[in-house]
Design an enzyme around this catalytic site. Sequence first.
Site, short mmCIF file in Angstrom:
data_model
loop_
_atom_site.label_atom_id
_atom_site.label_comp_id
_atom_site.label_asym_id
_atom_site.label_seq_id
_atom_site.Cartn_x
_atom_site.Cartn_y
_atom_site.Cartn_z
CE LYS A 113 39.87 41.36 32.47
NZ LYS A 113 40.60 41.79 33.62
CE LYS A 197 35.00 48.40 35.20
NZ LYS A 197 35.87 47.54 35.92
CE LYS A 200 42.53 51.17 37.29
NZ LYS A 200 41.75 49.95 37.32
#
Length: 333
Positions: A113, A197, A200
């Site tokens: 990130k 991956k 959401k």
Amino acid sequence: MLTENIVFSAVQPSNNLTIGNYIGAIKIWVDIQNIYKCIYSIADLHAITNNYYNNLKTLSLNTLALYLACDINPETNIICLQSEIVEHSQLHWILSCFVNWNKLKHMTQFKNKYSKQGSLLNKVTVGLFTYPILMASDILLYQTNYVPVGYDQKQHLEFSRKIARNFNKKYGNIFTIPQPIIPKIGKITSLLNPIRKMSKSDINSNNYISLLDKPELVIKKINNAITDSNNPPIVKYDIKNKPGISNLLNILSVLTNISIVNLEKDLNNINYIQFKKIVSNEINNTLFKIQKKYFSIRNKEKYLNSILINGNKRAKIIARNTLNKVYRVIGIK
Ligand code: TRP
């Protein structure tokens, strides 16, 4: 319940759950809910580590209603909201005084990130950095034996185990050392980029199937999913060379309960359009049941809140007990 062993797991309410969350987490929670004493949390404090919301409580209630719609039993399990049990934040602080920051720097999720947001350094929060310590607190507060987690969270669980072992070495047996329960199927990946991956919080919603997507949208998203240009087309599991087809096979296998090997046999000789039709059909069958239940309970906010109030109360008793032990051994109580 067959054993007194404790299971803890959580999902961030950052958006409505996806088919990836269902297969990689919630379905497993359902499978084990009658075997262990299970605590299923909504990790709203984790959700704010790198995002700002003005509707997080709504998202938490959506998540709760989805847990219930997927058949998580609110009576036998403890369902709770992380932010309402202050012990999580309190243990987080204590543990953060026992963790070397140099070790934290090497956590993969943070590094990923960080490198994504690195060009905007002022967007990387301390919360994102200490995220694994909060996760360790979640787990250790309940003397958890087993943690069902996806592959991406395995390193965080390993880190929690390390913290627990180090703490125990200093102060005696304060924390149970948690063990992972890793799903047998491979991870569910992004539809347009099947190496990554399925998430959401992906900015492109075509990368995931939300549990609340309408049937036409599911068909559209699966039709657009990246496959490969094998000629003739072949429905075969091969993560390395055919990640798109393998992902769809994974989804189909879990939803139909048919092994990948048998699916490969059954789906011999069909083209990708036909294959995708079968996959979206099966997804829609599953989503139909979930959505029916979801929409019958989502507007009963009093009911939903009462589940949380009850779960939080039960969780808090266990959490307080552990925190008191910690306070005592480190000498502040
Ligand atoms: N970090 C997890 C995720 O993003 C959610 C989570 C928070 C969690 N606390 C946890 C998972 C404790 C397992 C145990 O998926």
